[in-house]
Design a protein around this motif. Structure first.
Motif, PDB file in Angstrom:
ATOM      1  N   ARG A  97       1.166   2.692   8.698  1.00  0.00           N
ATOM      2  CA  ARG A  97       0.601   1.370   8.391  1.00  0.00           C
ATOM      3  C   ARG A  97       0.052   1.264   6.982  1.00  0.00           C
ATOM      4  NH1 ARG A  97      -3.120  -1.345  12.990  1.00  0.00           N
ATOM      5  NH2 ARG A  97      -3.583  -3.048  11.556  1.00  0.00           N
ATOM      6  N   HIS A  98      -0.620   2.316   6.547  1.00  0.00           N
ATOM      7  CA  HIS A  98      -1.281   2.218   5.240  1.00  0.00           C
ATOM      8  C   HIS A  98      -0.733   3.182   4.200  1.00  0.00           C
ATOM      9  CE1 HIS A  98      -4.277   1.027   8.391  1.00  0.00           C
ATOM     10  NE2 HIS A  98      -4.291  -0.046   7.617  1.00  0.00           N
ATOM     11  N   GLY A  99       0.124   4.118   4.619  1.00  0.00           N
ATOM     12  CA  GLY A  99       0.570   5.170   3.704  1.00  0.00           C
ATOM     13  C   GLY A  99       1.662   4.720   2.765  1.00  0.00           C
ATOM     14  N   SER A 100       1.973   5.585   1.805  1.00  0.00           N
ATOM     15  CA  SER A 100       3.097   5.302   0.912  1.00  0.00           C
ATOM     16  C   SER A 100       3.836   6.602   0.615  1.00  0.00           C
ATOM     17  CB  SER A 100       2.605   4.638  -0.376  1.00  0.00           C
ATOM     18  OG  SER A 100       1.721   5.493  -1.045  1.00  0.00           O
ATOM     19  N   VAL A 101       5.021   6.430   0.095  1.00  0.00           N
ATOM     20  CA  VAL A 101       5.876   7.572  -0.221  1.00  0.00           C
ATOM     21  C   VAL A 101       5.285   8.336  -1.396  1.00  0.00           C
ATOM     22  CG1 VAL A 101       8.147   8.191  -1.136  1.00  0.00           C
ATOM     23  CG2 VAL A 101       7.957   6.433   0.643  1.00  0.00           C
ATOM     24  N   ASP A 102       5.202   9.664  -1.280  1.00  0.00           N
ATOM     25  CA  ASP A 102       4.864  10.457  -2.468  1.00  0.00           C
ATOM     26  C   ASP A 102       5.934  11.526  -2.683  1.00  0.00           C
ATOM     27  OD1 ASP A 102       4.101  12.949  -1.132  1.00  0.00           O
ATOM     28  OD2 ASP A 102       2.348  11.823  -0.437  1.00  0.00           O
ATOM     29  N   LEU A 103       5.831  12.237  -3.787  1.00  0.00           N
ATOM     30  CA  LEU A 103       6.909  13.154  -4.167  1.00  0.00           C
ATOM     31  C   LEU A 103       7.126  14.243  -3.126  1.00  0.00           C
ATOM     32  CD1 LEU A 103       6.277  13.410  -8.007  1.00  0.00           C
ATOM     33  CD2 LEU A 103       8.238  12.359  -6.880  1.00  0.00           C
ATOM     34  N   SER A 104       6.086  14.574  -2.374  1.00  0.00           N
ATOM     35  CA  SER A 104       6.241  15.635  -1.373  1.00  0.00           C
ATOM     36  C   SER A 104       7.221  15.213  -0.276  1.00  0.00           C
ATOM     37  CB  SER A 104       4.886  15.992  -0.752  1.00  0.00           C
ATOM     38  OG  SER A 104       4.474  14.989   0.153  1.00  0.00           O
ATOM     39  N   HIS A 105       7.423  13.916  -0.086  1.00  0.00           N
ATOM     40  CA  HIS A 105       8.366  13.466   0.948  1.00  0.00           C
ATOM     41  C   HIS A 105       9.816  13.782   0.607  1.00  0.00           C
ATOM     42  CE1 HIS A 105       4.950  10.684   2.172  1.00  0.00           C
ATOM     43  NE2 HIS A 105       5.197  11.416   3.236  1.00  0.00           N
ATOM     44  N   GLY A 136       5.270   5.835  -4.183  1.00  0.00           N
ATOM     45  CA  GLY A 136       4.387   4.679  -4.054  1.00  0.00           C
ATOM     46  C   GLY A 136       4.932   3.588  -3.141  1.00  0.00           C
ATOM     47  N   PHE A 137       6.176   3.707  -2.713  1.00  0.00           N
ATOM     48  CA  PHE A 137       6.772   2.691  -1.833  1.00  0.00           C
ATOM     49  C   PHE A 137       6.048   2.712  -0.486  1.00  0.00           C
ATOM     50  CE2 PHE A 137      10.495   1.272   0.892  1.00  0.00           C
ATOM     51  CZ  PHE A 137      10.443  -0.047   0.470  1.00  0.00           C
ATOM     52  N   ALA A 138       5.687   1.545   0.010  1.00  0.00           N
ATOM     53  CA  ALA A 138       4.911   1.470   1.259  1.00  0.00           C
ATOM     54  C   ALA A 138       5.733   1.979   2.437  1.00  0.00           C
ATOM     55  CB  ALA A 138       4.470   0.029   1.508  1.00  0.00           C
ATOM     56  N   LEU A 139       5.143   2.888   3.206  1.00  0.00           N
ATOM     57  CA  LEU A 139       5.835   3.410   4.392  1.00  0.00           C
ATOM     58  C   LEU A 139       6.117   2.298   5.403  1.00  0.00           C
ATOM     59  CD1 LEU A 139       3.989   6.811   4.926  1.00  0.00           C
ATOM     60  CD2 LEU A 139       6.372   6.477   4.227  1.00  0.00           C
ATOM     61  N   ALA A 140       5.262   1.300   5.442  1.00  0.00           N
ATOM     62  CA  ALA A 140       5.486   0.189   6.379  1.00  0.00           C
ATOM     63  C   ALA A 140       6.771  -0.558   6.017  1.00  0.00           C
ATOM     64  CB  ALA A 140       4.290  -0.761   6.359  1.00  0.00           C
ATOM     65  N   ASP A 141       6.993  -0.755   4.719  1.00  0.00           N
ATOM     66  CA  ASP A 141       8.242  -1.415   4.289  1.00  0.00           C
ATOM     67  C   ASP A 141       9.445  -0.533   4.596  1.00  0.00           C
ATOM     68  OD1 ASP A 141       7.041  -3.721   3.426  1.00  0.00           O
ATOM     69  OD2 ASP A 141       6.934  -3.115   1.326  1.00  0.00           O
ATOM     70  N   LYS A 185      15.723  11.443  -0.852  1.00  0.00           N
ATOM     71  CA  LYS A 185      15.166  11.963  -2.093  1.00  0.00           C
ATOM     72  C   LYS A 185      14.054  11.024  -2.554  1.00  0.00           C
ATOM     73  CE  LYS A 185      17.996  15.492  -2.984  1.00  0.00           C
ATOM     74  NZ  LYS A 185      19.010  15.321  -1.969  1.00  0.00           N
ATOM     75  N   VAL A 186      13.113  11.572  -3.320  1.00  0.00           N
ATOM     76  CA  VAL A 186      12.035  10.755  -3.873  1.00  0.00           C
ATOM     77  C   VAL A 186      12.019  10.921  -5.387  1.00  0.00           C
ATOM     78  CG1 VAL A 186       9.548  10.294  -3.869  1.00  0.00           C
ATOM     79  CG2 VAL A 186      10.672  11.048  -1.762  1.00  0.00           C
ATOM     80  N   VAL A 187      11.908   9.808  -6.113  1.00  0.00           N
ATOM     81  CA  VAL A 187      11.781   9.857  -7.572  1.00  0.00           C
ATOM     82  C   VAL A 187      10.411   9.301  -7.972  1.00  0.00           C
ATOM     83  CG1 VAL A 187      14.264   9.710  -7.988  1.00  0.00           C
ATOM     84  CG2 VAL A 187      12.915   7.603  -7.868  1.00  0.00           C
ATOM     85  N   GLU A 188       9.949   9.676  -9.161  1.00  0.00           N
ATOM     86  CA  GLU A 188       8.633   9.273  -9.619  1.00  0.00           C
ATOM     87  C   GLU A 188       8.543   7.747  -9.775  1.00  0.00           C
ATOM     88  OE1 GLU A 188      10.776  11.177 -11.202  1.00  0.00           O
ATOM     89  OE2 GLU A 188       9.843  13.012 -11.986  1.00  0.00           O
ATOM     90  N   LYS A 189       7.324   7.245  -9.650  1.00  0.00           N
ATOM     91  CA  LYS A 189       7.073   5.809  -9.840  1.00  0.00           C
ATOM     92  C   LYS A 189       7.643   5.381 -11.201  1.00  0.00           C
ATOM     93  CE  LYS A 189       3.434   2.516  -8.793  1.00  0.00           C
ATOM     94  NZ  LYS A 189       4.294   1.950  -7.711  1.00  0.00           N
ATOM     95  N   GLY A 190       8.383   4.282 -11.199  1.00  0.00           N
ATOM     96  CA  GLY A 190       8.978   3.791 -12.448  1.00  0.00           C
ATOM     97  C   GLY A 190      10.359   4.356 -12.724  1.00  0.00           C
ATOM     98  N   LYS A 191      10.841   5.253 -11.849  1.00  0.00           N
ATOM     99  CA  LYS A 191      12.194   5.816 -12.017  1.00  0.00           C
ATOM    100  C   LYS A 191      13.149   5.325 -10.927  1.00  0.00           C
ATOM    101  CE  LYS A 191      10.975   8.478 -15.477  1.00  0.00           C
ATOM    102  NZ  LYS A 191      11.494   8.197 -16.842  1.00  0.00           N
ATOM    103  N   GLY A 192      12.677   4.421 -10.087  1.00  0.00           N
ATOM    104  CA  GLY A 192      13.521   3.825  -9.060  1.00  0.00           C
ATOM    105  C   GLY A 192      13.007   2.411  -8.831  1.00  0.00           C
ATOM    106  N   ASP A 193      13.329   1.831  -7.665  1.00  0.00           N
ATOM    107  CA  ASP A 193      12.833   0.477  -7.392  1.00  0.00           C
ATOM    108  C   ASP A 193      12.652   0.295  -5.885  1.00  0.00           C
ATOM    109  OD1 ASP A 193      11.906  -2.023  -7.930  1.00  0.00           O
ATOM    110  OD2 ASP A 193      13.872  -2.931  -8.258  1.00  0.00           O
TER     111      ASP A 193
END
Lengths: 348, 348
Positions: free
Chosen positions: B12-20, B112-117, B142-150
């Motif tokens: 509900r409140h989390g977001s994607v981070d690089l560890s994912h 930073g992408f919202a897990l809910a989305d 895969k996860v990329v740093e904020k500003g390197k994807g959309d």
């Protein structure tokens, strides 16, 4: 003039713009001049929305694997995102015991990306595919605005053929089995890391990126009772063994003294405070086989150029906790847990 | 405690981070809680690096298609990137005349992408896959740093089975053939555009995104001599017909009066100065068939909910220039060329 609508691109000085993903003339040009030229084969020449391909023979199953590649930097000692995107997916198919047949490739390009770099990557991919004997039969290209991507991301999907009755799986390890790796650990991840951080060690560390289906075929011949193969990429040997322990419901004990690590990688790990067990490999197999087949398997791996440094590194034990542990050089035991966080982002 | 290593995520409140994307515990959690739960099926439950699948029956060929999806915005009236990524690839397989069997899905997530989305998108994808009867059998994240994807990019790869001897191809159109579309043009692209620009028209324009393999099967039954099917996505009907003209070495003449465009789409096109012929569709077929089968094909399409507004819009002619032209409402002719540049970026 409509008849010459495919004009050559200025690959030397040009860059990707949004029109290259728009479905119009510019996209047709890019596909013809860069992709179709490099990958050329009878399937791509069909030029339809999908490739029509011969199915595997009777008595064979399909194996399907997909992997997105987002490695940064795009070029690194020993390879680039192009060769890596071929090897990574060929290997995911090969570790199932299957013969890789076909690859599909999708590209997400960032506006402003140099066409010269794109061509270099696509050429490297085409060379890797040809060397592996696995053609790129279909593909797709999209373009995103500057700042919404990072040069190029490549997703490859691989198809393979697996004889009925053959089944390698992470769920098949049994107590008493031997754990074998096909060579030194950590080369790929440390090559990326050293290059990214501009670290200069006594000798350059090169990625081990390679297609492993030939080596996997040797392993299956030499050890008919082979339980499973894996390629220890993200998260390294530690993540792979924890997955196997979890899937099979067993424990694994590693022997630190037996784990092969190249000297420059070991030095770099020590310098950076990293553990080679957690560092990605792109040209290594992990094999689990019955103990009585371990010597035969080791000999077969060592006889192959990609397996010269193969080593028996541990054994599977009964353990309801599914722990992966290591007998240390000092005679103690320590846990080899999953990595909780992120050690090296965008390694593949 | 190792035994409870898969703790639920805070969706509900989390977001994607690089560890994912790191190959460790966080990635295992994300895959278990979001992906495996939504897509659950016997193939995904194998949990190996690739899926082992039954091959098509004897006398069948394989069809393989791949598509990256980078649509922006991620959510739009009538669908989202999740449903679109299923429909787009199912349709690429279906237009070859094949029965879609399996999908592979790869996700490139931005930190930073919202897990809910993410969960909303994955759920929509799972619903679309289930409705289409085409399971997602393997995947990658895969996860990329904020500003390197959309947010999220999704590449799907589809496999289908095609009876030996059946061959639809963009190269098969012949002079005298009828050109048929299965419904109104421009709905998807205009839905994205209107939503992106926050335009309010009299009635909301919804994407037509849909899986077309059922409709394609009807078309093949009704017109045994069917030359080809296509889904006119990026570049719209104009790009698709130019591709066909080029592949088949023919000309095509459209009849402007016959081209179906929904009233709100026509109004929006007029307002924005866009031509519906160039606007993407995600739930429409273009069919080319012998003239004598056109009526039978039209009736079959119109009897299906996705083909209610099917129309015969033109004919194939002999033309060494491979021109696509249109008889206008005023009685003249104009060229329907490829789009040179980019009309609507990131439409799919």
């Amino acid at each position: 003039m409509k008849s010459d609508y495919i004009r050559p691109l200025d690959i030397r000085h040009g860059s990707v713009d949004l029109s290259h993903g728009g479905g119009g003339r510019a996209m047709v040009q890019l596909i013809a001049d860069v992709f179709a030229r490099a990958f050329d084969n009878q399937w791509l020449r069909q030029r339809d929305d999908a490739a029509v391909l011969p199915a595997p023979g009777p008595g064979e199953q399909l194996v399907m694997a997909t992997d997105a590649h987002v490695v940064s930097p795009l070029f690194f000692p020993g390879g680039d995102i192009g060769s890596l995107s071929v090897h990574g997916t060929v290997n995911d198919v090969a570790v199932m015991g299957a013969r890789p047949l076909y690859l599909a490739a999708s590209f997400i390009l960032e506006e402003g990306f140099a066409l010269a770099d794109l061509q270099r990557i696509v050429t490297s991919m085409a060379v890797a595919a040809r060397e592996a004997g696995v053609p790129v039969v279909t593909g797709d290209t999209k373009v995103v605005e500057k700042g919404k991507g990072d040069g190029v991301f490549i997703t490859t999907t691989g198809l393979g053929a697996l004889p009925e009755g053959r089944r390698l799986s992470g769920a098949h390890a049994r107590p008493g089995d031997a754990v074998i790796v096909s060579g030194t650990l950590g080369d790929h991840g440390m090559a990326i890391m050293a290059h990214r951080e501009s670290l200069a060690f006594e000798s350059e560390i090169r990625s081990d990126t390679a297609a492993l289906h030939g080596l996997a075929a040797r392993a299956m011949e030499a050890a008919p009772g082979l339980r499973l193969l894996r390629d220890p990429t993200r998260g390294g040997l530690a993540a792979t063994l924890n997955e196997i322990a979890h899937q099979s419901g067993v424990g694994i004990v590693l022997d630190e003294a037996a784990i092969p690590v190249a000297r420059p990688v070991a030095a770099a790990c020590e310098f950076l405070g990293l553990d080679p067990l957690y560092i990605a490999n792109e040209g290594k197999l992990v094999a689990v086989c019955p103990a009585e087949e371990a010597e035969s398997l080791l000999s077969a791996l060592r006889a192959h150029p990609l397996g010269a440094h193969a080593a028996r590194v541990g054994e599977v034990i009964a353990d309801g906790h599914r722990f992966v542990q290591m007998r240390t050089l000092l005679g103690g035991r320590r846990m080899v847990d999953w990595l909780a966080g992120e050690q090296l982002p965008r390694i593949c």
